[in-house]
Design an enzyme around this catalytic site. Sequence first.
Site, PDB file in Angstrom:
ATOM      1  N   GLU A 278     128.532 -34.322  51.812  1.00 20.70           N
ATOM      2  CA  GLU A 278     129.090 -33.618  52.969  1.00 20.70           C
ATOM      3  C   GLU A 278     127.992 -33.518  54.025  1.00 20.70           C
ATOM      4  O   GLU A 278     126.811 -33.511  53.688  1.00 20.70           O
ATOM      5  CB  GLU A 278     129.518 -32.190  52.588  1.00 20.70           C
ATOM      6  CG  GLU A 278     130.630 -32.127  51.557  1.00 20.70           C
ATOM      7  CD  GLU A 278     130.646 -30.801  50.796  1.00 20.70           C
ATOM      8  OE1 GLU A 278     129.854 -29.901  51.138  1.00 20.70           O
ATOM      9  OE2 GLU A 278     131.442 -30.685  49.858  1.00 20.70           O
ATOM     10  N   LYS A 280     125.380 -31.807  56.361  1.00 23.56           N
ATOM     11  CA  LYS A 280     124.659 -30.540  56.302  1.00 23.56           C
ATOM     12  C   LYS A 280     124.666 -29.964  57.709  1.00 23.56           C
ATOM     13  O   LYS A 280     124.047 -30.508  58.614  1.00 23.56           O
ATOM     14  CB  LYS A 280     123.223 -30.752  55.822  1.00 23.56           C
ATOM     15  CG  LYS A 280     122.451 -29.445  55.720  1.00 23.56           C
ATOM     16  CD  LYS A 280     121.150 -29.639  54.996  1.00 23.56           C
ATOM     17  CE  LYS A 280     120.348 -28.353  54.851  1.00 23.56           C
ATOM     18  NZ  LYS A 280     120.873 -27.133  55.422  1.00 23.56           N
ATOM     19  N   ARG A 285     125.550 -19.814  57.228  1.00 19.35           N
ATOM     20  CA  ARG A 285     126.409 -19.767  56.051  1.00 19.35           C
ATOM     21  C   ARG A 285     127.285 -18.533  56.125  1.00 19.35           C
ATOM     22  O   ARG A 285     126.853 -17.481  56.596  1.00 19.35           O
ATOM     23  CB  ARG A 285     125.476 -19.680  54.857  1.00 19.35           C
ATOM     24  CG  ARG A 285     126.026 -20.037  53.507  1.00 19.35           C
ATOM     25  CD  ARG A 285     126.239 -21.519  53.310  1.00 19.35           C
ATOM     26  NE  ARG A 285     126.806 -21.705  51.972  1.00 19.35           N
ATOM     27  CZ  ARG A 285     126.077 -21.868  50.887  1.00 19.35           C
ATOM     28  NH1 ARG A 285     124.774 -21.907  50.973  1.00 19.35           N
ATOM     29  NH2 ARG A 285     126.671 -22.000  49.699  1.00 19.35           N
ATOM     30  N   ARG A 300     124.984 -14.818  55.015  1.00 26.26           N
ATOM     31  CA  ARG A 300     124.192 -15.303  53.888  1.00 26.26           C
ATOM     32  C   ARG A 300     123.524 -14.141  53.146  1.00 26.26           C
ATOM     33  O   ARG A 300     123.335 -14.181  51.946  1.00 26.26           O
ATOM     34  CB  ARG A 300     123.126 -16.248  54.434  1.00 26.26           C
ATOM     35  CG  ARG A 300     122.378 -17.049  53.407  1.00 26.26           C
ATOM     36  CD  ARG A 300     121.407 -17.962  54.164  1.00 26.26           C
ATOM     37  NE  ARG A 300     120.789 -18.935  53.302  1.00 26.26           N
ATOM     38  CZ  ARG A 300     119.706 -18.704  52.570  1.00 26.26           C
ATOM     39  NH1 ARG A 300     119.168 -17.515  52.583  1.00 26.26           N
ATOM     40  NH2 ARG A 300     119.176 -19.658  51.835  1.00 26.26           N
ATOM     41  N   GLU A 329     130.113 -22.976  56.365  1.00 27.10           N
ATOM     42  CA  GLU A 329     129.068 -22.867  57.376  1.00 27.10           C
ATOM     43  C   GLU A 329     129.758 -22.815  58.739  1.00 27.10           C
ATOM     44  O   GLU A 329     130.708 -23.553  58.981  1.00 27.10           O
ATOM     45  CB  GLU A 329     128.160 -24.103  57.286  1.00 27.10           C
ATOM     46  CG  GLU A 329     126.953 -24.078  58.182  1.00 27.10           C
ATOM     47  CD  GLU A 329     125.641 -23.764  57.458  1.00 27.10           C
ATOM     48  OE1 GLU A 329     125.654 -23.528  56.233  1.00 27.10           O
ATOM     49  OE2 GLU A 329     124.606 -23.735  58.133  1.00 27.10           O
ATOM     50  N   PHE A 368     133.500 -25.520  52.608  1.00 27.87           N
ATOM     51  CA  PHE A 368     133.256 -26.554  51.599  1.00 27.87           C
ATOM     52  C   PHE A 368     133.431 -26.082  50.161  1.00 27.87           C
ATOM     53  O   PHE A 368     133.250 -26.851  49.235  1.00 27.87           O
ATOM     54  CB  PHE A 368     131.895 -27.218  51.800  1.00 27.87           C
ATOM     55  CG  PHE A 368     130.764 -26.264  52.096  1.00 27.87           C
ATOM     56  CD1 PHE A 368     130.265 -25.439  51.116  1.00 27.87           C
ATOM     57  CD2 PHE A 368     130.203 -26.218  53.367  1.00 27.87           C
ATOM     58  CE1 PHE A 368     129.225 -24.578  51.380  1.00 27.87           C
ATOM     59  CE2 PHE A 368     129.148 -25.359  53.650  1.00 27.87           C
ATOM     60  CZ  PHE A 368     128.659 -24.518  52.652  1.00 27.87           C
ATOM     61  N   ARG A 439     119.437 -21.729  42.952  1.00 27.83           N
ATOM     62  CA  ARG A 439     119.018 -22.943  43.651  1.00 27.83           C
ATOM     63  C   ARG A 439     118.739 -23.972  42.580  1.00 27.83           C
ATOM     64  O   ARG A 439     117.694 -23.951  41.952  1.00 27.83           O
ATOM     65  CB  ARG A 439     117.752 -22.647  44.457  1.00 27.83           C
ATOM     66  CG  ARG A 439     117.323 -23.761  45.389  1.00 27.83           C
ATOM     67  CD  ARG A 439     115.965 -23.451  46.017  1.00 27.83           C
ATOM     68  NE  ARG A 439     115.987 -22.266  46.865  1.00 27.83           N
ATOM     69  CZ  ARG A 439     116.477 -22.236  48.106  1.00 27.83           C
ATOM     70  NH1 ARG A 439     116.990 -23.318  48.621  1.00 27.83           N
ATOM     71  NH2 ARG A 439     116.460 -21.135  48.809  1.00 27.83           N
TER      72      ARG A 439
END
Lengths: 577, 247
Positions: A278, A280, A285, A300, A329, A368, A439
Amino acid sequence: MRTPPRGEPLSSPKVTILHIHAIMKFAEFARICEEIEGISGRLEMTDAISRVISGLDEIDLPIFVQFVTGKIFPDWSPLKIGIGPNLLYDAITLIVDGTRSDVIGEINRRGDAGLAVQAILEQKKMSRRSSRGATIQTPLFSQELDLAGVYRNLEKIARQGGRASQQEKLSLIQSLFQNASPLEGRYLARLLMEDLRIGVGEGIIRDAIARAFSVDPRDVEHAYQARNDLGEVAMLARAGEKALREVRIMPFHPVKMMLAQQGTIPGAIEENGTVAAEYKYDGSRFQFHKAGEERRIYSRKLEDVTDALPDVLRVLGGATTHDVILDGEVIAVRDGKPLPFQTVLRRFRRKHGIEEMQKEVKVQPFVFDILYLDGETLIDLPLIERRARLLSVLSDHVAPQVVSGDPGEIERVYQESLAAGHEGLMVKVLSSPYTPGIRGKNWLKIKPSVDTLDLAVVGAEWGEGKRAHVFGSFLLACQDQGELTAVSKVATGFSDEQLAELHELLSDHVISESGKEIQLEPFLVFEVGYSEIQESPNYECGYALRFPRFIRARDDKGIADIETLDGIRERYLRQKK
Amino acid sequence: MLKATIDADILKESIDAISALVTECRLHTDENGLSTRAVDTANVAMVSLTLKKEAFSAFESTKGEIGLDIAKLKNIFGMMGKNDLISLELPEDGHKLKVSFEGYRYSITLLDPNTIRKDPNPPNIDLPGKVVLSGNDLYNSIKAAAVVSDKIALGIDAAQQLFFMAAEGDTDHIRREFGKSEVNFLNGIEARSLFSLDYLKDMGRVMGRADEVEVSLGIDHPAKFAFYIAGGQGYVEYLLAPRIEAD
């Protein structure tokens, strides 16, 4: 009060008393914190905490597990304590008089508000005091602080709104310290600053919960990802494995966002075969929650930004009839072209004049992911299935995705994204679950190599000449095992307007000032560019940045998101190759 | 249930007495009148107030407890004339207090008493030194002290039979003594305590209106200030914790 020697085991008789009387006194909490502070090993720390929490009742348990990580409220909660160091100084000055600068002097000498408050309460007078003794305000009623009482008081502080409430906040803080012993004062001060400095992170507390209630640590971690609330997770763990596993995501209870690592296209395909790609987006966010007619948007940092984004609320609300939690986003656009990230933030930060701002900055959401649909929690489904659900319930604003195992094809999408003015590419593993707050290698970000670091602003210096009335340079720090360590100063890259804005923003967060140097409460994150990382004796961490320049303030990031010392070391070693 | 008519000035005086220390309180009602007791947020000062039914021109009430937003009431009553008659009405189990004066009709939402701190028990303390002086003299002393310092000492010199106040600033100090001609010594025994003027200034403004204030003191002990309001039909007691010298 007797202070136990450091490292004394928590199983000593006075602590096991916890199992007998239900209410945890704040003095006990402080004593436990002090003991934990003296433990260096992670396992020993986990063990000590698990022994304490296994004996707590349903009132103290959620408060204790939350407090011991140094946070007063869970991340999802709209309650924020909102106390700067200045209010703390004011409260201490009201209780033990001596001028305000004496209190600040004590804090500077000790480098820690907790130790300073402890020392002030111990001496009951300031060390630089003249012959005339200082006086202490006594309370009308002395009452022992208990954990739940302290929590109620902090909740009251957080519920005070507006400027007129400062006096009320001050009185509430005063009432806490007035009844505090020196040791209680130490941890109370640190708790108010939400920095307990005992080294207990979320990982340790999750393991301690699992051990205390004999449940699988993975179930605890999963429940925490879904609920974002350590206190609640501890209560579920206490109720048993079944309750823990049945945990659900709920609308208006935001979950942390899944994060991405740096990666490369060939590496991603080599490891995973077919992947999803996708664009960026260079925006902000957001998480969109909808249940029935009620809709909210979170940033975020999980702050409620609904009121700042009425247009996003409208278009997403119009694109689905279902109850959903969506991840996406939002970018700023003009004539179909994306605008720089900073422009979106102007919208997120907006509290007044939202209507004019809406006309000035048009924003566009790209969704997304989907985490929740009509009562069902979707985070454990593979990405490919979540994507199918997303497409079936959201009629518009779904971010385009290309699925391919061909490096050339993915590279083409990457170039297309850059050509359209976006930041790069996100490459995602098709079979991966949504892991809030993690992460990992399941999401990879691919961007042209620009060397920038996100660092915390911890200090400043007054400028010179026409910049004498604002801060002209800033001291920046990275994080190392939960501590901040300075790595650079930055004085270039700012416009005069930016310096004026930064001065206004930071002046409420000044901890102390000596000469031209200002020590700041860390909360603001700068993204800075540099040409090279060098070894340097000038900074404690051993490295320094060459030609640092300010790129932008990252209002969307918190101190927990800044670069680590390990990361800087790694970059240093990489550039030597 | 509460149904009462009262002189605007008396109601204002009562609200002022409470608002000197707190922004909300639990008000108790019964057939004999109203009463409240509240401690300020920082736990340093307490106010007790009773208003007998005789202070009202008409009064009818059952036993009950209501939560008052004192700060809001103060704003509303700020616009009343001095000699207005105000009528108060609260139906049984009602959550809105109806207040009318001069043709204005307010409906004031009450607070849930359970969200307000419970009435504290007055601390059990012995304050042997007792003097009575005019509210005006007391308030003037407080104002004078506030010019040089943020603290004031109040005390009784037993040997000289003097009531005194003293304030010490960084550079200036002030002392005022009251002898037998100005003060009635109910019990002139040695006493001295230090108090924060932040509190006393607000309390003093209310006490300044009283003909007489009875001051009770000890050594490094709280002070009690007691006085009548509403022409003797209301009674207010302030209790203030001292500042003590550190050693």
